[in-house]
Design a protein around this motif. Structure first.
Motif, PDB file in Angstrom:
ATOM      1  N   ASN A   1     -74.477   7.338  -2.257  1.00 42.96           N
ATOM      2  CA  ASN A   1     -73.261   7.649  -3.018  1.00 42.96           C
ATOM      3  C   ASN A   1     -73.561   8.498  -4.225  1.00 42.96           C
ATOM      4  O   ASN A   1     -72.681   9.127  -4.789  1.00 42.96           O
TER       5      ASN A   1
ATOM      6  N   GLN B   1     -76.134   2.862   0.431  1.00 45.93           N
ATOM      7  CA  GLN B   1     -75.454   2.702  -0.868  1.00 45.93           C
ATOM      8  C   GLN B   1     -75.941   3.741  -1.854  1.00 45.93           C
ATOM      9  O   GLN B   1     -75.168   4.323  -2.610  1.00 45.93           O
TER      10      GLN B   1
ATOM     11  N   ASN C   1     -70.506  -4.557  -3.286  1.00 52.89           N
ATOM     12  CA  ASN C   1     -70.582  -3.185  -2.807  1.00 52.89           C
ATOM     13  C   ASN C   1     -71.276  -3.218  -1.460  1.00 52.89           C
ATOM     14  O   ASN C   1     -72.393  -3.720  -1.349  1.00 52.89           O
ATOM     15  N   LEU C   2     -70.590  -2.730  -0.432  1.00 48.06           N
ATOM     16  CA  LEU C   2     -71.197  -2.844   0.888  1.00 48.06           C
ATOM     17  C   LEU C   2     -71.079  -1.539   1.660  1.00 48.06           C
ATOM     18  O   LEU C   2     -70.250  -0.687   1.342  1.00 48.06           O
ATOM     19  N   VAL C   3     -71.924  -1.424   2.644  1.00 43.58           N
ATOM     20  CA  VAL C   3     -71.929  -0.224   3.465  1.00 43.58           C
ATOM     21  C   VAL C   3     -70.677  -0.208   4.324  1.00 43.58           C
ATOM     22  O   VAL C   3     -70.259  -1.237   4.849  1.00 43.58           O
TER      23      VAL C   3
ATOM     24  N   TYR D   1     -70.909   3.771   9.345  1.00 41.92           N
ATOM     25  CA  TYR D   1     -72.190   4.481   9.301  1.00 41.92           C
ATOM     26  C   TYR D   1     -73.292   3.726  10.025  1.00 41.92           C
ATOM     27  O   TYR D   1     -74.428   4.177  10.071  1.00 41.92           O
TER      28      TYR D   1
ATOM     29  N   ASP E   1     -66.047  16.752  -1.073  1.00 42.75           N
ATOM     30  CA  ASP E   1     -65.047  15.840  -1.635  1.00 42.75           C
ATOM     31  C   ASP E   1     -65.457  15.296  -3.005  1.00 42.75           C
ATOM     32  O   ASP E   1     -64.777  14.461  -3.582  1.00 42.75           O
ATOM     33  N   PHE E   2     -66.566  15.808  -3.539  1.00 44.52           N
ATOM     34  CA  PHE E   2     -66.947  15.456  -4.910  1.00 44.52           C
ATOM     35  C   PHE E   2     -66.470  16.544  -5.880  1.00 44.52           C
ATOM     36  O   PHE E   2     -66.234  17.681  -5.481  1.00 44.52           O
TER      37      PHE E   2
ATOM     38  N   GLN F   1     -65.056   9.918  -0.207  1.00 45.55           N
ATOM     39  CA  GLN F   1     -66.267  10.336  -0.918  1.00 45.55           C
ATOM     40  C   GLN F   1     -67.505   9.486  -0.618  1.00 45.55           C
ATOM     41  O   GLN F   1     -68.608   9.973  -0.645  1.00 45.55           O
ATOM     42  N   TYR F   2     -67.292   8.200  -0.382  1.00 43.80           N
ATOM     43  CA  TYR F   2     -68.442   7.283  -0.390  1.00 43.80           C
ATOM     44  C   TYR F   2     -68.801   6.730   0.989  1.00 43.80           C
ATOM     45  O   TYR F   2     -67.941   6.614   1.855  1.00 43.80           O
ATOM     46  N   LYS F   3     -70.040   6.361   1.120  1.00 45.95           N
ATOM     47  CA  LYS F   3     -70.493   5.718   2.349  1.00 45.95           C
ATOM     48  C   LYS F   3     -70.382   4.195   2.228  1.00 45.95           C
ATOM     49  O   LYS F   3     -70.889   3.467   3.060  1.00 45.95           O
ATOM     50  N   THR F   4     -69.764   3.760   1.156  1.00 40.24           N
ATOM     51  CA  THR F   4     -69.645   2.326   0.899  1.00 40.24           C
ATOM     52  C   THR F   4     -68.192   1.943   0.662  1.00 40.24           C
ATOM     53  O   THR F   4     -67.347   2.798   0.436  1.00 40.24           O
TER      54      THR F   4
END
Lengths: 431, 422
Positions: free
Chosen positions: A373, A370, B91-93, B97, A31-32, B19-22
């Motif tokens: 990412n 974090q 910005n947080l998890v 997860y 997805d990137f 896309q992100y884990k946050t």
């Protein structure tokens, strides 16, 4: 090709060691938009004394060769590597640390071409006396620019105290004098010794198909021939145990800066997983003692002895580990004194409690997630290959399992008064 | 759903992505850039970041953030054209997860509520010890800016390039002179003003379901306010005079910075040709400034150009050996001249376009860049175009258009920071 699933993290890794010794790791992130390739040799600024490939005797090369070599890899007989990448819509870069040199591209298309370019340019050196001579001016400018950076001077100041007879204390780029001695032959000697595929790793992350990419890499490597593998022998000829307990210099700054350092003299665990445990326990220990949730930090902040510039880090790498603590301060002597007191009484500190450890483990897990990412962060961490088969994706579980006793045993092992030094940068006296 | 009006002048914007884990939350206060509020806002941002009524010291605040799984929290100041931005970011998890999937997001909204609506204010004034210390820290920071010589030179150039506008020539983080005037009550009063009057935009990016979040965000009890209507662009005043300034300092490497008027603005006429022009001139490692001034002539350690299309200017920054000043000035002018007369190879043009498209796509992998892009779309809707259109506009740029841009940019300011004996 080995496939490793990390279900909790939703990540899948693909790994293979090619016949020539190159270790390849692939991480699809579909997805990137980006693809990031990092090609790394286990060779950095401290590797200045070694037995060259095919030889028997140790040689000593001028300081700054690894970084110089990194610069010169981009220049070829007829083409400029940046331009090739540019035409393929990629940007390229490289960096040299104490123990590693990495080359990278990042792009959003032409992944096959970019990957071939990365492998080929790093594996086809082209150095001449003329091009080496020309580079000296540019690198001298770079060295001088760092000389104007107070935080850089501060960091190398404490390293100079902790490691006065070790190449760690010398600027990664070398000195203006040392780089002037570098010859094309030096570059070739280092290149052939340290850029052997068995001393290197390749990490590719992003919008890729792992089967197809592994095949491409493996074909590219099979088409090239390399000298037979030979174990690399390095050494440090100075007395690396020496330490200078205190020093200071002055330069054009407004506020004094000070760093307290601890040189790691203890024997580290050998197994990757234990070493990583040590590193994580050390980080948690220092966070308990000095982090922004500690009473120590609040007290020193309220006394005006430190501000937001305060920081600490624990560096653990091939052949060395050290920690440093400090920042801008109104009273460098008092701050350094306070920090040293806290360190020396660490084992008895009221900060080291189950509650604090649990809180900081929560924080560390969150920061870890974090950081994931960033594809660059992931690639850089993987390229370090410090912990054997244990990877970045195993970290979370290790953090969860750290006990107070792990932190206390690091404190006992690592912190000794004879391993501590301090360095201060003072403002020039204004006339 | 991609937007939700919390109340008049306060809008929520969603960017759902896997896309992100946050999950990142950004609350941005926008006001008009004014000389007399730049420094106030900067000091206010430090105060909001430091503590609050129920977390009265940093230790408690830091513990709260650690407990929120190490959420990153910051309050920053920035400017864009005529706008001054105060931005709170968390910005947080993503709880998915974590073991047992704790309600991290909900707690984060409560935390933001605390920070924005309960600062450490007593009787309309900030807590005095906190205030004194943060003011002192900001004074130290402002004094230390001149230690970063590249930043210092850039700020000095800005000062002479925008000499006609007190607001524009001031750094986005303010000045020592203005800071000295502020008190715990003056900033307390300004806080009220900002909270009631600024345009507010809230952005949330991550693996989220907007419908579930709307309700949570209603906890943030903002009063209705008028949205900001002023235009974001600051048209820089052009003229025929070139302002020059030379300073000497005991540093090793000299800095030579140049400023140009372009009269080209974000997503307006000539914007895409200008992007291509800047890429050829000095925006990339393959650009003329880098290859000709640094690589071929070894005349500079760095040499690049950057653009500000909210103020219609372009700047060139170089780090050089002091004795080469005239030579570097001439070389920079020659690169511009070369583009003007069409010394642009097919490769250069094609490569620059590829790099620009690459850069644009890369920004879509970065939550901060995605949030910033969304913000400009909110304040300047003309910039909202599809990826395909964006790439097409770049592809369409002709060599002739690039030449015309080179002829159009006009040197307006030169700043030279000369190194003496270190």
């Amino acid at each position: 090709m080995e496939k490793k699933e990390y279900a909790k993290l939703h990540e899948t890794l693909y790994q293979e060691t090619l016949p020539n010794g190159l270790q390849v790791t692939l991480l699809p992130k579909n997805d990137f938009h980006k693809i990031y390739g990092l090609f790394t040799t286990n060779y950095g600024s401290i590797d200045n004394e070694f037995v060259p490939l095919g030889a028997n005797e140790f040689v000593h090369v001028p300081d700054g060769v690894a970084h110089f070599l990194e610069h010169k890899m981009f220049e070829k007989e007829t083409v400029d590597v940046f331009q090739i990448f540019g035409k393929q819509g990629a940007s390229a870069n490289a960096f040299t640390s104490f123990t590693r040199t990495s080359y990278l591209f990042s792009s959003t298309n032409h992944v096959n071409e970019n990957l071939q370019t990365l492998l080929d340019f790093v594996q086809q050196p082209y150095f001449t006396e003329a091009t080496v001579t020309k580079e000296k001016g540019i690198i001298a400018q770079e060295i001088q620019m760092y000389q104007d950076d107070p935080n850089w001077r501060l960091f190398f100041g404490i390293l100079g105290n902790l490691y006065p007879q070790h190449p760690l204390s010398i600027d990664i780029a070398g000195t203006v004098e040392s780089i002037n001695q570098i010859t094309a032959q030096d570059l070739y000697t280092c290149y052939h010794t340290f850029y052997h595929p068995s001393n290197m790793n390749l990490f590719v992350v992003g919008d890729i198909s792992p089967m197809q990419i592994m095949e491409l890499i493996s074909n590219n490597q099979a088409s090239k021939s390399f000298a037979p593998y030979q174990e690399i022998r390095r050494r440090f000829s100075g007395d690396t145990r020496k330490i200078r307990t205190k020093s200071q210099i002055s330069m054009e700054i407004n506020r004094p800066k000070t760093l307290v350092g601890i040189k790691g003299a203890d024997t580290l665990p050998e197994r990757g997983i234990d070493l990583l445990r040590y590193q994580i326990a050390a980080n948690l220990l220092f966070q308990m003692l000095f982090g922004n949730t500690s009473r120590n930090y609040l007290r020193l902040y309220d006394q005006g002895l430190l501000d937001d510039s305060f920081g600490y880090e624990f560096n653990l790498d091939r052949e060395f580990h050290f920690a440093d603590f400090g920042g801008d301060t109104s009273d460098p002597d008092r701050l350094a004194g306070e920090l040293i007191d806290i360190l020396l009484s660490a084992e008895k500190s009221s900060e080291i409690t189950e509650r604090n450890l649990e809180l900081l483990k929560k924080k560390m897990i969150g920061k870890h997630l974090q950081a994931l990412n960033s594809l660059e962060y992931i690639a850089n961490q993987f390229s370090q290959m410090q912990f054997g088969s244990v990877t970045l994706f195993d970290r979370m579980e290790i953090i969860e399992n750290i006990q107070l006793s792990d932190c206390l045993s690091v404190a006992k092992q690592l912190i000794h008064s004879e391993a501590i030094s301090r360095f201060t940068l003072l403002p020039n006296i204004k006339e | 759903m991609s937007a939700y009006l919390l109340t008049e002048g306060v809008q929520v914007h969603y960017l759902p992505t896997t896309q992100y884990k946050t999950i990142q939350i950004m609350v941005r206060f926008t006001s008009l850039l004014k000389k007399d509020t730049i420094t106030k806002r900067t000091l206010l941002s430090s105060l909001l970041e430091t503590n609050s009524l129920h977390y009265p010291n940093q230790l408690l605040l830091s513990e709260k953030l650690a407990d929120l799984y190490g959420a990153s929290f910051g309050v920053d100041i920035n400017k864009k054209g005529n706008y001054h931005l105060l931005t709170l970011s968390v910005n947080l998890v993503n709880g998915n997860y974590l073991e047992n999937q704790p309600a991290v997001f909900e707690e984060a909204v409560d935390f933001i509520h605390e920070i924005l609506f309960f600062p450490y204010i007593e009787k309309n004034a900030f807590h005095s010890a906190t205030f004194d210390r943060e003011k002192e820290n900001l004074l130290d920071y402002l004094a230390s800016v001149n230690e970063d010589k590249q930043l210092y030179a850039a700020l000095k150039l800005q000062e002479i390039l925008f000499s006609e506008s007190p607001a524009q020539k001031t750094p986005s983080f303010g000045t020592i002179e203005d800071l000295q005037k502020e008190t715990a009550s003056s900033i307390g009063a300004y806080y009220q003003e900002m909270l009631l009057k600024d345009q507010v935009d809230i952005f949330v990016i991550g693996d989220i379901v907007p419908e579930n979040i709307n309700k949570l965000l209603q906890k943030l009890k903002f009063q209705p306010r008028a949205p900001l209507l002023n235009e974001i662009f600051y048209p820089s005043k052009t003229g025929n005079v070139i302002f020059e300034k030379v300073e000497e300092q005991p540093i090793v490497q000299s800095k030579l910075n140049l400023g140009y008027h372009t009269n080209i603005y974000f997503y307006q006429k000539d914007y895409f040709p200008f992007l291509v022009f800047n890429g050829i001139f000095g925006g990339f490692p393959h650009s003329k400034l880098f290859t000709n001034v640094r690589e071929k002539q070894s005349m500079a350690y760095y040499a690049s150009s950057s653009i500000d299309t909210f103020r219609g200017v372009m700047t060139v920054q170089t780090g050089i050996d002091g004795k080469n000043r005239e030579k570097v000035l001439r070389l920079v002018a020659e690169q511009l001249q070369a583009i003007q007369t069409g010394e642009i190879t097919k490769d250069e043009l094609q490569q620059t376009k590829a790099m620009l498209k690459n850069q644009y796509l890369l920004s879509m992998d970065n939550p901060n860049a995605q949030l910033e892009k969304k913000y400009v779309e909110v304040v300047y809707p003309d910039s909202k175009i599809s990826l395909e259109t964006w790439c097409k506009r770049i592809d369409e740029v002709s060599e002739k258009q690039v030449q015309d841009i080179a002829a159009q940019v006009q040197l307006a300011a030169v700043y030279f920071l000369e190194g003496g004996e270190a």
